[in-house]
Design a protein around this motif. Structure first.
Motif, PDB file in Angstrom:
ATOM      1  N   ARG A 137       0.813  -1.211   0.000  1.00 55.30           N
ATOM      2  CA  ARG A 137       0.000   0.000   0.000  1.00 55.30           C
ATOM      3  C   ARG A 137       0.853   1.269   0.000  1.00 55.30           C
ATOM      4  NH1 ARG A 137      -3.096  -0.424   5.233  1.00 55.30           N
ATOM      5  NH2 ARG A 137      -1.155  -1.459   5.755  1.00 55.30           N
ATOM      6  N   ALA A 138       2.176   1.077   0.005  1.00 57.91           N
ATOM      7  CA  ALA A 138       3.059   2.234   0.202  1.00 57.91           C
ATOM      8  C   ALA A 138       2.995   3.222  -0.960  1.00 57.91           C
ATOM      9  CB  ALA A 138       4.485   1.754   0.394  1.00 57.91           C
ATOM     10  N   ASP A 139       3.136   4.477  -0.633  1.00 63.39           N
ATOM     11  CA  ASP A 139       3.196   5.540  -1.644  1.00 63.39           C
ATOM     12  C   ASP A 139       4.671   5.873  -1.867  1.00 63.39           C
ATOM     13  OD1 ASP A 139       3.416   8.625  -2.284  1.00 63.39           O
ATOM     14  OD2 ASP A 139       1.389   8.007  -2.860  1.00 63.39           O
ATOM     15  N   ALA A 140       5.161   5.525  -3.057  1.00 61.01           N
ATOM     16  CA  ALA A 140       6.596   5.638  -3.310  1.00 61.01           C
ATOM     17  C   ALA A 140       7.154   7.050  -3.146  1.00 61.01           C
ATOM     18  CB  ALA A 140       6.926   5.073  -4.692  1.00 61.01           C
ATOM     19  N   PRO A 141       6.572   8.072  -3.794  1.00 60.97           N
ATOM     20  CA  PRO A 141       7.143   9.417  -3.638  1.00 60.97           C
ATOM     21  C   PRO A 141       7.196   9.851  -2.177  1.00 60.97           C
ATOM     22  CG  PRO A 141       5.511   9.405  -5.388  1.00 60.97           C
ATOM     23  CD  PRO A 141       5.404   8.088  -4.709  1.00 60.97           C
ATOM     24  N   ALA A 142       6.135   9.554  -1.445  1.00 55.02           N
ATOM     25  CA  ALA A 142       6.121   9.967  -0.048  1.00 55.02           C
ATOM     26  C   ALA A 142       7.209   9.254   0.735  1.00 55.02           C
ATOM     27  CB  ALA A 142       4.754   9.676   0.573  1.00 55.02           C
ATOM     28  N   LEU A 143       7.386   7.972   0.464  1.00 60.19           N
ATOM     29  CA  LEU A 143       8.395   7.204   1.180  1.00 60.19           C
ATOM     30  C   LEU A 143       9.794   7.713   0.855  1.00 60.19           C
ATOM     31  CD1 LEU A 143       8.842   4.944   3.133  1.00 60.19           C
ATOM     32  CD2 LEU A 143       8.806   3.305   1.249  1.00 60.19           C
ATOM     33  N   VAL A 144      10.033   7.922  -0.422  1.00 65.59           N
ATOM     34  CA  VAL A 144      11.347   8.417  -0.830  1.00 65.59           C
ATOM     35  C   VAL A 144      11.616   9.783  -0.214  1.00 65.59           C
ATOM     36  CG1 VAL A 144      12.692   9.235  -2.796  1.00 65.59           C
ATOM     37  CG2 VAL A 144      11.441   7.084  -2.967  1.00 65.59           C
ATOM     38  N   ALA A 145      10.600  10.647  -0.242  1.00 67.42           N
ATOM     39  CA  ALA A 145      10.779  11.985   0.332  1.00 67.42           C
ATOM     40  C   ALA A 145      11.094  11.890   1.815  1.00 67.42           C
ATOM     41  CB  ALA A 145       9.523  12.821   0.094  1.00 67.42           C
ATOM     42  N   ALA A 211      10.550  12.422  10.243  1.00 69.27           N
ATOM     43  CA  ALA A 211      10.768  11.664   9.001  1.00 69.27           C
ATOM     44  C   ALA A 211      10.310  10.220   9.182  1.00 69.27           C
ATOM     45  CB  ALA A 211      12.237  11.714   8.609  1.00 69.27           C
ATOM     46  N   ILE A 212      10.569   9.673  10.346  1.00 65.75           N
ATOM     47  CA  ILE A 212      10.156   8.282  10.595  1.00 65.75           C
ATOM     48  C   ILE A 212       8.634   8.181  10.624  1.00 65.75           C
ATOM     49  CG2 ILE A 212      10.139   6.430  12.304  1.00 65.75           C
ATOM     50  CD1 ILE A 212      13.002   7.189  12.995  1.00 65.75           C
ATOM     51  N   ALA A 213       8.017   9.148  11.283  1.00 65.48           N
ATOM     52  CA  ALA A 213       6.559   9.142  11.318  1.00 65.48           C
ATOM     53  C   ALA A 213       5.994   9.242   9.895  1.00 65.48           C
ATOM     54  CB  ALA A 213       6.047  10.305  12.177  1.00 65.48           C
ATOM     55  N   ALA A 214       6.623  10.102   9.103  1.00 66.54           N
ATOM     56  CA  ALA A 214       6.176  10.263   7.720  1.00 66.54           C
ATOM     57  C   ALA A 214       6.364   8.964   6.944  1.00 66.54           C
ATOM     58  CB  ALA A 214       6.945  11.393   7.040  1.00 66.54           C
ATOM     59  N   ALA A 215       7.497   8.286   7.183  1.00 66.51           N
ATOM     60  CA  ALA A 215       7.757   7.035   6.475  1.00 66.51           C
ATOM     61  C   ALA A 215       6.684   6.002   6.811  1.00 66.51           C
ATOM     62  CB  ALA A 215       9.142   6.504   6.839  1.00 66.51           C
ATOM     63  N   ARG A 216       6.320   5.963   8.081  1.00 68.30           N
ATOM     64  CA  ARG A 216       5.296   4.981   8.469  1.00 68.30           C
ATOM     65  C   ARG A 216       3.971   5.297   7.783  1.00 68.30           C
ATOM     66  NH1 ARG A 216       7.599   4.816  13.906  1.00 68.30           N
ATOM     67  NH2 ARG A 216       8.905   2.958  13.892  1.00 68.30           N
ATOM     68  N   VAL A 219       4.163   4.254   4.192  1.00 68.97           N
ATOM     69  CA  VAL A 219       4.007   2.803   4.017  1.00 68.97           C
ATOM     70  C   VAL A 219       2.528   2.429   4.072  1.00 68.97           C
ATOM     71  CG1 VAL A 219       4.405   0.578   5.116  1.00 68.97           C
ATOM     72  CG2 VAL A 219       6.289   2.179   4.837  1.00 68.97           C
ATOM     73  N   ASP A 220       1.792   3.157   4.892  1.00 63.61           N
ATOM     74  CA  ASP A 220       0.367   2.893   5.005  1.00 63.61           C
ATOM     75  C   ASP A 220      -0.454   3.482   3.871  1.00 63.61           C
ATOM     76  OD1 ASP A 220      -0.094   2.834   8.620  1.00 63.61           O
ATOM     77  OD2 ASP A 220       0.062   1.237   7.114  1.00 63.61           O
ATOM     78  N   GLY A 221       0.194   4.253   3.005  1.00 61.60           N
ATOM     79  CA  GLY A 221      -0.519   4.758   1.838  1.00 61.60           C
ATOM     80  C   GLY A 221      -0.675   6.258   1.760  1.00 61.60           C
ATOM     81  N   ALA A 222      -0.176   6.989   2.756  1.00 59.89           N
ATOM     82  CA  ALA A 222      -0.332   8.449   2.693  1.00 59.89           C
ATOM     83  C   ALA A 222       0.475   9.006   1.522  1.00 59.89           C
ATOM     84  CB  ALA A 222       0.162   9.076   4.003  1.00 59.89           C
ATOM     85  N   THR A 223      -0.064  10.056   0.902  1.00 58.46           N
ATOM     86  CA  THR A 223       0.614  10.639  -0.252  1.00 58.46           C
ATOM     87  C   THR A 223       1.625  11.687   0.191  1.00 58.46           C
ATOM     88  OG1 THR A 223      -1.039  12.354  -0.402  1.00 58.46           O
ATOM     89  CG2 THR A 223      -1.399  10.357  -1.718  1.00 58.46           C
ATOM     90  N   LEU A 224       2.327  12.220  -0.779  1.00 60.75           N
ATOM     91  CA  LEU A 224       3.324  13.247  -0.515  1.00 60.75           C
ATOM     92  C   LEU A 224       2.677  14.445   0.160  1.00 60.75           C
ATOM     93  CD1 LEU A 224       6.278  13.840  -0.813  1.00 60.75           C
ATOM     94  CD2 LEU A 224       5.868  14.676  -3.119  1.00 60.75           C
ATOM     95  N   ALA A 225       1.522  14.818  -0.352  1.00 61.12           N
ATOM     96  CA  ALA A 225       0.806  15.946   0.250  1.00 61.12           C
ATOM     97  C   ALA A 225       0.449  15.642   1.692  1.00 61.12           C
ATOM     98  CB  ALA A 225      -0.451  16.260  -0.554  1.00 61.12           C
ATOM     99  N   GLY A 226       0.096  14.382   1.921  1.00 63.47           N
ATOM    100  CA  GLY A 226      -0.292  13.997   3.267  1.00 63.47           C
ATOM    101  C   GLY A 226       0.849  14.086   4.270  1.00 63.47           C
ATOM    102  N   VAL A 227       2.048  13.716   3.839  1.00 60.64           N
ATOM    103  CA  VAL A 227       3.168  13.721   4.790  1.00 60.64           C
ATOM    104  C   VAL A 227       3.931  15.035   4.770  1.00 60.64           C
ATOM    105  CG1 VAL A 227       3.430  11.224   4.666  1.00 60.64           C
ATOM    106  CG2 VAL A 227       4.790  12.674   3.162  1.00 60.64           C
TER     107      VAL A 227
END
Lengths: 265, 336, 259
Positions: A137-145, A211-216, A219-227
């Motif tokens: 379910r991970a959002d790649a751009p958000a995870l990378v960011a 950053a860790i909170a954002a990564a989690r 992984v759960d699906g939040a988008t770049l805008a979300g994090v």
């Protein structure tokens, strides 16, 4: 065109030279041991600890947290390399040059930034292969960011501690203290909310927490805008550390010139 | 026409903290006590004195690494305190000793790094690095790690580094310290080459003969004060009575000694020591040089074992000026 | 007698040089405190006593191994680079391995305070703690100290020969923490690693600590002590031989005196 390109090329070229010059551990076996084997083992250790203390549901939590905090290794190394400058005896020469202090300062973190990202990449690969973390379910751009933000933060605090160490000598202790503190309070292994109330404010000003909170969330699906709010806070902290580190260096130079303590800094 | 370096009543005090945890003490130590001097453009100027005399302090102030307590100094027309940036663009610094280079990378990389620090463009940087390496004879080893270099090679690399941005003025702080005699000689040749390029050079050293050999003018400093400032020849002329001739005559020939006494004249001192098979004559005279020239005729017919001519050295000057020792006494290495 | 005196002297010297310096003390305390904190927070106040004991005491042992490994790795540098005394040690009649053993055991003495610190931190975080401080537990901790020092001694010889190994200590921390089951039971590990664990003296010592912390009588813990100490003796013999080999090599290549 050359007028614009030249300074940029010089900046990166010098960053690469100074990295090789000051970075004591830059040879392949040591690199593998400390940047590949050790991070993977760190994941294994905390993954197993998670299993023991809370079962398989906990594992993903700790593995994700540790994967991101491993970006901190780059910052630790950046801190060490600043200390090496003193050992090389080149501080007076740098001070006597007209070069921009800010450029010189930032150069010391550039290659370690790339290195940080590499370590995190290795950690995530291990997380997938060994612990089968579910990234469906991970959002790649958000995870990378999130990871990039963590790496920048790592360099920020690393350079800051490195600058401080020029005055106070024991950088080894400072960076270890920081890294270990992070394992407890940055939400790496334990949620910030589970910490005692008096510790939680510390989490907010230390690197990686956001950053860790954002990564989690990613992984759960939040988008770049979300994090984004979390990432902005992380980057804000990173800039803050860099600024503190730079100001400290400038002040250190000022004091050294006045007191004549250059050789002992 | 402003001098390359102008120093006016320069002072530098340090606060030295001491004592144990219970009884802290503070006292002020003066490293420089009001020095005034000028260095002309193109000159090779020496700061001579023992350890702790204030030479390094002076160079650090002039190279913008240290603030003076009072007094002023300008380098190439820029004030070292308020216009440090401009000073830094035009000066090069060399410290003696091992440090000041990045050992884990090559000479080429070291030079490139410093070239970048001084803002040299790519093309210029390439050219200067090649020239500098050639000038100091390190082309063959340019891409080897500096920590594999001998001390002499490191010193040559220091010189190359100092030249990379073509500074008008160069500070050399004890450049030959720790070098073996050959290395030191090579370095002195390099210094002469720098001078031939038209650069102004300020050199500090505690090796008297080095200052004597290289410098146009020398300032002798001791305990933070300027004790003498003149060319080496002028300085030596300040102790003319230290010119000594030692002549060993084989077989007792009193007439030879009498001729020497007559040659030397009233302003000289002559002592003759009789040994079983020879005589040792010691002549101390302000006219030493002339006497030496007249020796062959004066001693014709005598059997001369050996002749030793001892010219006053800068060390003699220094010792005379600083320690007040009587003329002719053996020169001692100045105590730190 | 000379051996005992040299050993004791080395132990005292290590404590004098290192043990009582604040920055070192803080380092020795840092790892166990952090591990205990993480463990305590992961388990929470409602955790079963056994698990809590294992994690907290294990955190102390984790710190102890880290400290000992660090000492094994950097003693040479300390003696060579800072004090210039390594050649003098080797030239002395007593075995260098005995001197190192003294250093390492001295380090474990300091690290035992780390165990206490970890427990204190957990108590702070959880508000309460139930840990039976029996003689069996105390002895188990001492046995752990001996076994960890012995394992460190085995690592020390190769590190004299190949100083580059000292940079690998980060990577060498974890394998022992994991395989010796210091903070969690080895039952969590894959079956193929079992023999490795059983061959590690610290594993038996950690088991004895766990058993003793559960309140078991000495009779139940003693076999584990014996296994631990037996292996420790074997390590000692291996280490002594390894040291002889390494030092002979160093004398042959002339690398004993720096500079």
């Amino acid at each position: 065109m050359t007028a614009v390109w030249d300074p940029v090329a010089r900046f990166f070229e010098s960053a690469w030279i100074i990295f090789q010059a000051l970075f004591r551990w830059f040879e392949i076996n040591t690199y593998l041991a400390t940047k590949v084997v050790s991070p993977v083992l760190q994941l294994v250790f905390f993954g197993l600890l998670a299993t023991f203390t809370g079962g398989s549901t906990r594992v993903a939590y700790l593995v994700i947290g540790n994967s991101v905090v491993l970006a901190g290794l780059g910052g630790i190394w950046a801190a060490w390399t600043i200390g090496e400058e003193r050992a090389a005896g080149t501080l007076p020469l740098l001070m006597a040059s007209p070069a921009s202090r800010l450029g010189n300062f930032l150069q010391r973190g550039v290659v370690h930034l790339a290195d940080s990202l590499l370590t995190v990449g290795v950690a995530w690969a291990a997380a997938l292969l060994l612990f089968h973390v579910d990234l469906s379910r991970a959002d790649a751009p958000a995870l990378v960011a999130s990871v990039v933000a963590a790496a920048i933060s790592s360099i920020g605090i690393g350079l800051m501690l490195g600058s401080v160490s020029l005055a106070f000598a024991d950088v080894f202790f400072l960076v270890n203290l920081l890294y270990y503190a992070l394992l407890v309070v940055a939400g790496v292994n334990v949620p910030v909310a589970a910490l005692p109330a008096w510790l939680q404010p510390l989490s907010q000003v230390l690197p990686f927490t956001h950053a860790i909170a954002a990564a989690r969330e990613a992984v759960d699906g939040a988008t770049l805008a979300g994090v984004a709010p979390l990432l902005l806070r992380e980057l804000g902290l990173a800039v803050g550390y860099l600024a503190l580190g730079y100001l400290f260096l400038v002040q250190l130079e000022r004091v050294a010139v006045r007191r004549g303590s250059l050789e002992t800094t | 026409m402003t001098a390359a370096i102008e120093v006016r009543d320069l002072r530098r005090d340090y606060v030295v903290r001491g004592g144990g945890p219970l009884r802290r003490s503070r006292r002020t130590v003066s490293a420089l006590r009001g020095i005034t001097l000028d260095v002309e453009e193109g000159e090779l100027f020496g700061l001579l004195g023992p350890n702790g005399a204030g030479k390094t302090t002076a160079i650090r102030i002039l190279s913008t690494l240290l603030l003076p307590t009072s007094g002023t100094a300008t380098v190439l027309g820029h004030d070292v305190v308020r216009q440090a940036g401009q000073v830094r663009r035009e000066i090069g610094i060399l410290f003696g000793g091992d440090r000041g280079l990045y050992g884990r990378v090559s000479a080429w990389q070291n030079l490139r790094y410093f070239a970048n620090l001084y803002g040299l463009g790519r093309a210029l940087s390439d050219r200067r690095i090649a020239e500098a390496l050639r000038a100091v004879g390190l082309e063959e080893r340019a891409h080897d790690r500096v920590d594999t270099y001998s001390r002499g090679m490191k010193q040559r690399l220091h010189i190359a580094r100092t030249l990379i941005h073509d500074p008008r003025l160069v500070f050399l702080d004890e450049p030959t310290i720790g070098l073996d005699p050959i290395g030191a000689r090579e370095l002195r040749d390099q210094v002469r080459r720098l001078r031939a390029m038209g650069k102004t050079i300020l050199l500090t050293t505690h090796y008297m003969f080095e200052a004597d050999e290289l410098c146009d003018r020398i300032a002798i400093v001791d305990h933070g004060r300027l004790v003498a400032l003149a060319s080496p020849a002028e300085l030596r002329r300040m102790v003319p009575d230290l010119y000594v001739l030692e002549i060993e005559l084989e077989g007792g020939r009193p007439e030879a000694v009498a001729r020497l006494r007559e040659l030397a004249g009233p302003s000289s001192t002559l002592t003759a020591t009789d040994l079983p098979d020879r005589q040792l004559v010691r002549l101390q005279s302000p006219r030493g040089r002339d006497l030496a020239a007249a020796l062959p005729t004066t001693l014709a017919g005598a059997r001369v074992g050996s002749v030793l001519v001892r010219e006053p050295t800068l060390e003699d000057v220094y010792v005379r000026m600083v320690e007040g020792l009587p003329a002719g006494a053996p020169a001692v290495e100045a105590a730190p | 007698m000379t051996v005992a005196r040299a050993f004791g002297g080395a132990l005292r010297m290590h404590l004098a040089l290192y043990g009582l310096r604040v920055s070192r003390l803080l380092s020795s305390l840092l790892t166990p405190c952090v591990m205990a904190a993480v463990g305590a927070l992961l388990l929470g106040p409602a955790a079963p006593g056994d698990a809590l004991a294992r994690v907290l005491l294990g955190g102390g042992l984790v710190g102890m191994w880290s400290a000992v490994l660090g000492t094994a790795a950097f003693t040479l540098r300390r003696e060579n680079d800072w004090y210039g005394t390594f050649a003098l040690l080797v030239a002395a009649p007593v075995r260098t391995s005995v001197v190192y053993a003294g250093y390492l055991l001295g380090e474990t003495v300091v690290a035992l305070s780390g165990v206490a610190a970890g427990i204190a931190v957990a108590w702070l975080l959880l508000g309460h703690l139930d840990l039976p401080l029996t003689p069996a537990l105390a002895i188990s901790l001492l046995v752990a100290a001996i076994t960890i020092a012995a394992l460190g001694l085995v690592f020390a010889a190769p590190m004299i020969l190949l100083p580059i190994l000292t940079r690998w200590i980060n990577a060498l921390d974890y394998p022992v923490w994991i395989l010796a089951g210091l903070m969690f039971p080895i039952a969590l590990l894959p079956a193929w690693s079992r023999p490795l664990s059983l061959a590690l003296a610290p594993y038996w010592a950690a088991e004895s600590v766990s058993t003793a912390a559960r309140g078991a009588p000495i009779g139940a813990v003693a076999p584990q002590w014996l296994a631990a100490l037996g292996l420790a003796v074997a390590y000692g013999a291996i280490a002594i031989a390894a040291f002889e080999l390494v030092l002979r090599r160093a004398r042959a290549t002339g690398s004993l005196v720096r500079g």
